[in-house]
Design an enzyme around this catalytic site. Structure first.
Site, PDB file in Angstrom:
ATOM      1  N   LEU A 241      52.224  39.861  47.877  1.00 21.05           N
ATOM      2  CA  LEU A 241      51.486  39.930  46.614  1.00 21.05           C
ATOM      3  C   LEU A 241      52.317  40.477  45.459  1.00 21.05           C
ATOM      4  CD1 LEU A 241      48.470  39.768  45.439  1.00 21.05           C
ATOM      5  CD2 LEU A 241      48.604  42.241  45.517  1.00 21.05           C
ATOM      6  N   GLU A 244      48.094  41.754  40.221  1.00 22.36           N
ATOM      7  CA  GLU A 244      47.483  41.283  38.975  1.00 22.36           C
ATOM      8  C   GLU A 244      47.806  42.236  37.818  1.00 22.36           C
ATOM      9  OE1 GLU A 244      43.651  39.452  39.468  1.00 22.36           O
ATOM     10  OE2 GLU A 244      42.817  40.699  37.893  1.00 22.36           O
ATOM     11  N   ARG A 275      40.169  35.332  39.210  1.00 22.83           N
ATOM     12  CA  ARG A 275      41.201  34.814  40.117  1.00 22.83           C
ATOM     13  C   ARG A 275      40.952  33.385  40.574  1.00 22.83           C
ATOM     14  NH1 ARG A 275      42.187  40.281  43.725  1.00 22.83           N
ATOM     15  NH2 ARG A 275      43.363  41.335  42.084  1.00 22.83           N
ATOM     16  N   HIS A 342      44.191  36.085  50.048  1.00 26.44           N
ATOM     17  CA  HIS A 342      44.301  37.492  49.699  1.00 26.44           C
ATOM     18  C   HIS A 342      43.126  38.338  50.179  1.00 26.44           C
ATOM     19  CE1 HIS A 342      45.375  41.001  47.390  1.00 26.44           C
ATOM     20  NE2 HIS A 342      44.287  40.942  46.653  1.00 26.44           N
ATOM     21  N   ARG A 377      35.758  37.784  43.952  1.00 26.93           N
ATOM     22  CA  ARG A 377      35.878  39.210  43.620  1.00 26.93           C
ATOM     23  C   ARG A 377      36.767  39.391  42.399  1.00 26.93           C
ATOM     24  NH1 ARG A 377      39.858  43.199  44.628  1.00 26.93           N
ATOM     25  NH2 ARG A 377      41.021  41.974  46.154  1.00 26.93           N
TER      26      ARG A 377
HETATM   27  C1  LIG Z   1      48.535  43.584  48.883  1.00 29.92           C
HETATM   28  C2  LIG Z   1      47.140  43.952  48.482  1.00 29.92           C
HETATM   29  C3  LIG Z   1      46.906  44.572  47.268  1.00 29.92           C
HETATM   30  C4  LIG Z   1      45.615  44.914  46.888  1.00 29.92           C
HETATM   31  N1  LIG Z   1      45.405  45.550  45.697  1.00 29.92           N
HETATM   32  C5  LIG Z   1      44.153  45.908  45.334  1.00 29.92           C
HETATM   33  C6  LIG Z   1      43.918  46.625  44.120  1.00 29.92           C
HETATM   34  O1  LIG Z   1      44.830  46.939  43.376  1.00 29.92           O
HETATM   35  N2  LIG Z   1      42.631  46.931  43.815  1.00 29.92           N
HETATM   36  C7  LIG Z   1      41.576  46.617  44.625  1.00 29.92           C
HETATM   37  O2  LIG Z   1      40.444  46.928  44.284  1.00 29.92           O
HETATM   38  N3  LIG Z   1      41.792  45.965  45.789  1.00 29.92           N
HETATM   39  C8  LIG Z   1      43.041  45.623  46.172  1.00 29.92           C
HETATM   40  N4  LIG Z   1      43.246  44.973  47.358  1.00 29.92           N
HETATM   41  C9  LIG Z   1      42.122  44.821  48.296  1.00 29.92           C
HETATM   42  C10 LIG Z   1      41.853  46.162  48.986  1.00 29.92           C
HETATM   43  O3  LIG Z   1      43.066  46.844  49.176  1.00 29.92           O
HETATM   44  C11 LIG Z   1      41.187  46.010  50.337  1.00 29.92           C
HETATM   45  O4  LIG Z   1      40.108  45.128  50.246  1.00 29.92           O
HETATM   46  C12 LIG Z   1      40.663  47.362  50.828  1.00 29.92           C
HETATM   47  O5  LIG Z   1      41.682  48.337  50.739  1.00 29.92           O
HETATM   48  C13 LIG Z   1      40.136  47.285  52.237  1.00 29.92           C
HETATM   49  O6  LIG Z   1      39.830  48.592  52.650  1.00 29.92           O
HETATM   50  P1  LIG Z   1      38.985  48.855  53.964  1.00 29.92           P
HETATM   51  O7  LIG Z   1      38.821  50.326  54.052  1.00 29.92           O
HETATM   52  O8  LIG Z   1      37.789  48.004  53.973  1.00 29.92           O
HETATM   53  O9  LIG Z   1      39.933  48.325  55.147  1.00 29.92           O
HETATM   54  P2  LIG Z   1      41.434  48.662  55.572  1.00 29.92           P
HETATM   55  O10 LIG Z   1      42.128  49.551  54.630  1.00 29.92           O
HETATM   56  O11 LIG Z   1      42.059  47.366  55.907  1.00 29.92           O
HETATM   57  O12 LIG Z   1      41.233  49.507  56.898  1.00 29.92           O
HETATM   58  C14 LIG Z   1      40.760  48.940  58.096  1.00 29.92           C
HETATM   59  C15 LIG Z   1      40.778  49.995  59.166  1.00 29.92           C
HETATM   60  O13 LIG Z   1      40.144  49.504  60.335  1.00 29.92           O
HETATM   61  C16 LIG Z   1      40.921  49.803  61.456  1.00 29.92           C
HETATM   62  N5  LIG Z   1      40.604  48.828  62.498  1.00 29.92           N
HETATM   63  C17 LIG Z   1      40.526  47.487  62.381  1.00 29.92           C
HETATM   64  N6  LIG Z   1      40.198  46.932  63.551  1.00 29.92           N
HETATM   65  C18 LIG Z   1      40.046  47.953  64.429  1.00 29.92           C
HETATM   66  C19 LIG Z   1      39.734  48.021  65.812  1.00 29.92           C
HETATM   67  N7  LIG Z   1      39.491  46.926  66.554  1.00 29.92           N
HETATM   68  N8  LIG Z   1      39.679  49.244  66.384  1.00 29.92           N
HETATM   69  C20 LIG Z   1      39.935  50.373  65.683  1.00 29.92           C
HETATM   70  N9  LIG Z   1      40.262  50.352  64.381  1.00 29.92           N
HETATM   71  C21 LIG Z   1      40.304  49.156  63.766  1.00 29.92           C
HETATM   72  C22 LIG Z   1      42.347  49.762  60.943  1.00 29.92           C
HETATM   73  O14 LIG Z   1      43.218  50.466  61.784  1.00 29.92           O
HETATM   74  C23 LIG Z   1      42.173  50.422  59.587  1.00 29.92           C
HETATM   75  O15 LIG Z   1      42.179  51.831  59.749  1.00 29.92           O
HETATM   76  C24 LIG Z   1      44.530  44.617  47.744  1.00 29.92           C
HETATM   77  C25 LIG Z   1      44.761  43.983  48.972  1.00 29.92           C
HETATM   78  C26 LIG Z   1      46.046  43.654  49.340  1.00 29.92           C
HETATM   79  C27 LIG Z   1      46.257  42.944  50.640  1.00 29.92           C
END
Ligand SMILES: Cc1cc2nc3c(=O)[nH]c(=O)nc-3n(C[C@H](O)[C@H](O)[C@H](O)COP(=O)(O)OP(=O)(O)OC[C@H]3O[C@@H](n4cnc5c(N)ncnc54)[C@H](O)[C@@H]3O)c2cc1C
Length: 564
Positions: A241, A244, A275, A342, A377
């Site tokens: 990535l 943005e 997007r 993404h 989104r």
């Molecule tokens: C490169 C990139 C840049 C981004 N930049 C932005 C931004 O600037 N602003 C914004 O709003 N969004 C951004 N996003 C989107 C955003 O980062 C994500 O949607 C968000 O951080 C997801 O957070 P989460 O807590 O839902 O999951 P995650 O942070 O993905 O955490 C998932 C957790 O679940 C655990 N897990 C998964 N499966 C299992 C299992 N079977 N057993 C035990 N544990 C498990 C993992 O170990 C992890 O701890 C970006 C995404 C990417 C890829």
């Protein structure tokens, strides 16, 4: 056997925020993650987090932009909750130690982001996710007496009692291979998205849709799964990535003729349209032969128009990414990008407190679909979603726990079933296909046939492939026969999770016979509110996916034509 009021699966931003909120309410809490918490994919988030904190802004304007960005598929009650609670959440983050960038007057600085009518994105250079995640982890450690951490434990299934109430999980200790049951009054899934279903993707290798599939297999409905976001600026070869934030700081998109082609589809917002709109505009340039690069498969992102000092200060990570992964100094020359997978707008269907229709089971963050993103989104709304609905889930689950005893359940049968399944994978004969081969075919198929532009023929062909791969995955073999850090066997489980997610995405995309948000059907190119202003829900019934619909909640913004 561990037993807690609230057990959170996932230690990204949603999970950690849920854990802290539940602990604050007096619950006994455990948080589990298949990787060390600060390796969770939230760490990759770059550009920032939205909140109407400027004196010229109003949460209603944020909510309207989000509704419009969602192409009117987002549920407006949930969007109102998210946007109205955003300023306090961002201030809370600052109070616990997030060093948001400040402007010359010493106020929190805000940058422009796609689809927003005003600068509203708070940020820490282009490492916002990392800054947030580390600060929350500090808080978790501070609360170590009330929040127990199970780091590098992999959840294999959810425990449901005879009445279908969720009362824990089965998990494998990644370090030792030991399988154990965890009892809980409530389970919150915070397992992140499913980006690895596609190849390439901006998402890391651990983002494999585990939570979505775990809930689906337990009988929870999935919603909006057809809505898959392609980000307009990802590196052509690797899918990495370029935030943005670059366009937020003023970078231009150029076709082979050096034209700012966004003038055609978004004359007002240009590069800062939503997007879905920008990705489609880029793909049209590429499809019609106006792309750049050897196969004309790219578009130029020109960051040189941003003052160099500002780029080094506010976009320093993408300066490194450009240099290390494309050999380009973005402060001196344009870099080739294209739309790449993404984010998934869909996920486990929840209400505004994170509750799924399964009692005792919650979901928050990218694994969930509240639905605040609907068909598309807005950038910087996901970090917000993880924190607001992570907190609300934690609070609600803690309150529920206070009203009930620990559920009783004989966990042994399922514990043995999961152990036997893992053993069976490990001892598969080394014939047929490998897990990695199937995963590659899945990702490439999805990226070809369930991408920016879709049609019936391509989607049907994708469904056929996904179903064949599902069969092949039953016998896919792995190399590692050991117990210690056997990532191979977990990879086989993740493949099954990804295939479930892919099937739901393709089924939803076939079902939705219109174009809305990220779903553009070339055979149904118009949005059709009369028939399709509704969510598509997919539930597993007797082992087969069943499709139903649910209404979109509209509070104050009637659907209009989207123009940027
Ligand atoms: C490169 C990139 C840049 C981004 N930049 C932005 C931004 O600037 N602003 C914004 O709003 N969004 C951004 N996003 C989107 C955003 O980062 C994500 O949607 C968000 O951080 C997801 O957070 P989460 O807590 O839902 O999951 P995650 O942070 O993905 O955490 C998932 C957790 O679940 C655990 N897990 C998964 N499966 C299992 C299992 N079977 N057993 C035990 N544990 C498990 C993992 O170990 C992890 O701890 C970006 C995404 C990417 C890829």
């Amino acid at each position: 056997m561990p037993a807690h009021d609230v057990l959170i699966i996932g230690a990204g931003l949603a999970g950690q925020r849920a854990a802290l909120a539940a602990a604050e309410r007096g619950a006994s809490v455990a948080i589990m993650s298949k990787v060390h918490p600060v390796r969770s994919h939230s760490v990759a988030a770059a550009g920032g987090i939205n909140a109407a904190i400027s004196v010229d802004d109003d949460w209603r304007s944020h909510a309207y932009d989000t509704v419009k960005g969602s192409d009117y598929l987002g549920d407006q009650d949930a969007i109102e909750v998210m946007c109205s609670e955003a300023p306090a959440e961002v201030m809370h983050l600052e109070h616990i130690g997030v060093t948001f960038f400040r402007n010359e007057s010493g106020e929190m600085d805000l940058r422009a982001f796609g689809g927003a009518s005003i600068k509203r994105t708070a940020y820490v250079a282009d490492i916002t996710g990392q800054a947030l995640l580390h600060v929350l982890y500090e808080q978790l450690m501070k609360n170590h007496e009330t929040v127990e951490r199970f780091e590098e434990w992999f959840t294999t299934s959810l425990l449901l009692d005879e009445a279908g109430v969720c009362c824990g999980v089965i998990a494998r200790d990644v370090r030792s291979g030991r399988v154990e049951a965890f009892r809980a009054k409530n389970v919150i899934l915070a397992c992140g998205g499913a980006g690895q279903v596609y190849k390439p993707t901006t998402n890391g290798l651990i983002v494999t849709g585990d939570g979505i599939a775990l809930a689906y297999r337990a009988g929870a409905p999935l919603m909006d799964m057809e809505m898959v976001q392609y980000h307009p600026t990802t590196l052509v070869d690797t899918g990495i990535l370029i935030t943005e934030g670059a366009r937020g700081e003023g970078a231009h998109l150029l076709n082979a003729a050096g034209e700012r082609f966004m003038e055609k589809s978004a004359p007002n917002k240009m590069e800062l349209a939503s997007r879905d709109v920008v990705s489609r505009a880029e793909q049209i340039e590429i499809n019609e032969g106006r792309g750049v690069g050897p196969e004309k498969a790219g578009i130029m992102l020109d960051v040189t128009v941003v003052p160099r000092k500002r780029t080094h200060e506010a976009l320093r990570e993408i300066v490194n990414l450009g240099r290390d992964f494309a050999g380009v100094d973005i402060t001196r020359e344009p870099i080739m990008i294209r739309p790449g997978q993404h984010y998934i707008m869909g996920g486990v269907k929840t209400d505004i407190d994170g509750r799924t229709p399964i009692e005792g089971l919650y979901a928050a963050g990218e694994v969930a679909c509240v639905s605040v993103h609907g068909g598309n989104r807005l950038g910087a709304n996901s970090l917000l979603d993880t924190l607001i609905f992570g907190r609300r889930s934690g609070e609600h689950a803690a309150a529920r726990a206070a009203t009930m005893p620990q559920p009783k359940l004989d966990v042994q049968p399922q514990l043995r079933r999961d152990e036997a399944e893992l053993e069976a994978i490990i001892s598969r004969p080394r014939e047929g296909r490998r897990v990695s081969e199937i995963k590659n075919e899945l990702g490439e198929t999805m990226n070809r046939q369930a991408a920016v532009f879709r049609d019936e023929e391509g989607l049907n062909s994708a469904l056929e492939t996904v179903r064949r791969l599902k069969e092949e995955a039953q016998g896919a073999w792995i190399d590692d026969r050991g117990t210690v850090f056997n990532q191979d066997v977990l990879g086989a489980l993740e493949l099954g999770f990804m295939i479930d997610c892919a099937e739901a995405t393709v089924l939803g995309a076939i079902e939705r016979k219109e174009s809305r948000g990220a779903q553009f059907r070339t055979d149904y190119p118009e949005r059709n509110d009369e028939e399709w202003l509704k969510h598509i829900d997919i539930t597993l019934e007797d082992g087969e996916p069943a499709i139903t619909y649910s209404p979109v909640t509209i509070t104050q913004w009637e659907p209009e034509e989207r123009k940027y």
